[in-house]
Design an enzyme around this catalytic site. Structure first.
Site, PDB file in Angstrom:
ATOM      1  N   HIS A 121      38.577  96.567  55.579  1.00  0.00           N
ATOM      2  CA  HIS A 121      39.773  96.692  54.738  1.00  0.00           C
ATOM      3  C   HIS A 121      40.708  97.724  55.347  1.00  0.00           C
ATOM      4  O   HIS A 121      40.268  98.622  56.049  1.00  0.00           O
ATOM      5  CB  HIS A 121      39.408  97.168  53.331  1.00  0.00           C
ATOM      6  CG  HIS A 121      38.766  96.115  52.494  1.00  0.00           C
ATOM      7  ND1 HIS A 121      38.510  96.271  51.166  1.00  0.00           N
ATOM      8  CD2 HIS A 121      38.344  94.858  52.810  1.00  0.00           C
ATOM      9  CE1 HIS A 121      37.949  95.183  50.686  1.00  0.00           C
ATOM     10  NE2 HIS A 121      37.825  94.320  51.667  1.00  0.00           N
TER      11      HIS A 121
ATOM     12  N   ASP B 281      41.363  88.863  46.508  1.00  0.00           N
ATOM     13  CA  ASP B 281      41.355  90.244  47.001  1.00  0.00           C
ATOM     14  C   ASP B 281      40.890  91.192  45.883  1.00  0.00           C
ATOM     15  O   ASP B 281      40.622  90.758  44.759  1.00  0.00           O
ATOM     16  CB  ASP B 281      42.782  90.577  47.481  1.00  0.00           C
ATOM     17  CG  ASP B 281      42.817  91.768  48.430  1.00  0.00           C
ATOM     18  OD1 ASP B 281      41.754  92.339  48.725  1.00  0.00           O
ATOM     19  OD2 ASP B 281      43.924  92.126  48.864  1.00  0.00           O
ATOM     20  N   HIS B 282      40.833  92.478  46.180  1.00  0.00           N
ATOM     21  CA  HIS B 282      40.391  93.539  45.275  1.00  0.00           C
ATOM     22  C   HIS B 282      40.533  93.241  43.778  1.00  0.00           C
ATOM     23  O   HIS B 282      41.640  93.020  43.297  1.00  0.00           O
ATOM     24  CB  HIS B 282      41.173  94.825  45.541  1.00  0.00           C
ATOM     25  CG  HIS B 282      40.850  95.438  46.862  1.00  0.00           C
ATOM     26  ND1 HIS B 282      41.435  95.019  48.027  1.00  0.00           N
ATOM     27  CD2 HIS B 282      39.991  96.422  47.204  1.00  0.00           C
ATOM     28  CE1 HIS B 282      40.955  95.722  49.039  1.00  0.00           C
ATOM     29  NE2 HIS B 282      40.069  96.577  48.572  1.00  0.00           N
TER      30      HIS B 282
ATOM     31  N   GLU C  69      47.688 102.136  47.893  1.00  0.00           N
ATOM     32  CA  GLU C  69      47.394 101.212  46.806  1.00  0.00           C
ATOM     33  C   GLU C  69      46.487 101.864  45.772  1.00  0.00           C
ATOM     34  O   GLU C  69      46.567 101.574  44.597  1.00  0.00           O
ATOM     35  CB  GLU C  69      46.676  99.971  47.333  1.00  0.00           C
ATOM     36  CG  GLU C  69      47.593  99.022  48.054  1.00  0.00           C
ATOM     37  CD  GLU C  69      46.820  97.945  48.806  1.00  0.00           C
ATOM     38  OE1 GLU C  69      45.641  97.743  48.500  1.00  0.00           O
ATOM     39  OE2 GLU C  69      47.422  97.329  49.683  1.00  0.00           O
TER      40      GLU C  69
ATOM     41  N   HIS D 187      44.123 101.792  53.149  1.00  0.00           N
ATOM     42  CA  HIS D 187      45.038 100.698  52.830  1.00  0.00           C
ATOM     43  C   HIS D 187      46.467 101.132  53.139  1.00  0.00           C
ATOM     44  O   HIS D 187      46.794 102.305  53.052  1.00  0.00           O
ATOM     45  CB  HIS D 187      44.939 100.329  51.358  1.00  0.00           C
ATOM     46  CG  HIS D 187      43.645  99.676  51.000  1.00  0.00           C
ATOM     47  ND1 HIS D 187      42.863 100.107  49.967  1.00  0.00           N
ATOM     48  CD2 HIS D 187      42.998  98.619  51.535  1.00  0.00           C
ATOM     49  CE1 HIS D 187      41.790  99.341  49.877  1.00  0.00           C
ATOM     50  NE2 HIS D 187      41.846  98.434  50.817  1.00  0.00           N
TER      51      HIS D 187
ATOM     52  N   ASN E 257      41.093  92.406  56.731  1.00  0.00           N
ATOM     53  CA  ASN E 257      42.218  92.174  55.831  1.00  0.00           C
ATOM     54  C   ASN E 257      43.526  92.624  56.457  1.00  0.00           C
ATOM     55  O   ASN E 257      43.615  93.723  57.010  1.00  0.00           O
ATOM     56  CB  ASN E 257      42.008  92.946  54.522  1.00  0.00           C
ATOM     57  CG  ASN E 257      40.874  92.376  53.686  1.00  0.00           C
ATOM     58  OD1 ASN E 257      40.169  91.475  54.114  1.00  0.00           O
ATOM     59  ND2 ASN E 257      40.723  92.903  52.492  1.00  0.00           N
TER      60      ASN E 257
HETATM   61 ZN   LIG Z   1      39.107  97.764  49.875  1.00  0.00          ZN
END
Ligand SMILES: [Zn+2]
Length: 359
Positions: A263, A106-107, A179, A225, A285
């Site tokens: 996302h 992930d990120h 996030e 997110h 995601n």
């Molecule tokens: Zn993202």
């Protein structure tokens, strides 16, 4: 509809490309679920098997660290080794669940590039020994940096990844949310151009990266997110449609040339999800929703059996509580919570019953 089939298990290289193409041509997307240990990995594979859907398992850097153990003093080494261990776990077990699993990280922002490069060191060693990489894809999120730096680094890392049959996921435009600490006050969020990727930037990415190797793009179309109050942000999936159209027209490609990723999908309206999938989104995601799906039944169990979490044997009537405080009792409930939540996710994304694993 795609007639392709693959051997069940972790898919990489051409197998991964086949998985992505099957989703896009079949009009569905795969859930990409963040995991932090064997409980969550197993629950995700169980969920996929139950839904007869292929699935993407995803590790963040802190997920990798947790997998290795929070007690390890060298946090960086733990992030690398835990991510390796998680992938090895999936390589060993995925085929027994009878579905295809893509392994993603992930990120990774600018400060986490060394984590990705250390994982590539491990991936290259694994490739040397097994003829395939540990991970199907890594992700670089350099969307907070200037686009020249973002794309330059993506090209540099993809050069290395292409040699071991890996795909790169990139991010263009800023996805808001907790996030990131971006977009937390959403007054007029719909007018904030930073929340929306420009199709011209997507075209630039395609022209630079497509000749190097396989890649996917997380574009911002108002997605955030974490969880947010509905109505604060306006999802505009037409940004994805416009990006596909611009690349198709400029580069003379076929329909939906870009592999798009959604996302910040937790809590999105179903109609907007379906629209995004129709524009070539093959991966969505999911993290926040499955965290709650795991914890909610555990909390309920602890509340219902409060004394078992205080005494091994009840001091008043001698009742033994071993069955209740055995961690397997409530961890299993958490796993079942994930399995149930992911049935809904597969249904929303249209992946239910669409596994291309050869039976
Ligand atoms: Zn993202």
């Amino acid at each position: 509809m795609s007639k392709s089939t693959l051997k069940a298990g972790v898919v990489t290289g051409n197998g991964y490309k086949t998985l992505v193409e099957a989703a896009k041509s079949g009009g569905y997307a795969l859930p990409a679920v963040n995991v932090t240990g064997t409980n969550t990995i197993n629950a995700v594979m169980e969920a996929a098997a139950k839904a007869n859907s292929d699935i993407i398992i995803q590790l963040s850097n802190t997920g990798g660290q947790f997998f290795a153990g929070k007690g390890l003093k060298d946090a960086f080494a733990a992030k690398v080794m835990g991510s390796v261990a998680a992938a090895q776990h999936a390589h060993l077990l995925a085929e027994h669940y009878g579905i295809c699993v893509a392994m993603h990280t992930d990120h990774a922002n600018r400060s986490l590039i060394p984590w990705i490069e250390a994982l590539l060191d491990e991936g290259e060693k694994y490739y040397e020994a097994h003829g395939r990489p540990l991970y199907s894809s890594h992700m670089l999120d350099l969307s907070a940096d200037p686009i020249d730096f973002n794309l330059g680094e993506c090209a540099r890392i993809l050069e290395r990844m292409a040699k071991i049959d890996m795909s790169l996921e990139i991010e263009l435009g800023v996805t808001g949310g907790e996030e990131d600490g971006i977009g937390s006050d959403f007054e007029g969020g719909a007018d904030n151009s930073k929340l929306y990727t420009q199709p011209e930037d997507v075209l630039r990415a395609y022209e630079l990266l497509n000749p190097i190797g396989h890649f996917s793009v997380a574009a911002s179309f108002g997605n955030v997110h974490g969880v947010y109050k509905p109505g604060n942000v306006k999802l505009r999936p037409e940004i994805l449609k416009n990006s596909q159209a611009l690349v198709e027209k400029t580069c003379g490609t076929g329909h939906n040339p870009l592999n798009l990723v959604f996302h910040g999908g937790s809590g999105s309206e179903k109609a907007k999800i379906h629209e995004a999938v129709s524009y070539g989104v093959f991966k969505m995601n999911i993290d926040t929703d499955t965290q709650f799906a795991f914890s909610q039944p555990v909390g309920k169990f602890v509340k219902e059996h409060a004394r078992a979490f205080e005494f091994q044997i009840d001091p008043d009537d001698g009742t033994p509580y071993k069955k209740q405080y055995d961690p397997r009792s409530y961890l299993r409930l958490g796993e079942e919570g994930i399995v149930a939540r992911l049935q809904e996710a597969c249904d929303d994304l249209g992946s239910q019953g669409r596994s291309i694993a050869a039976s």
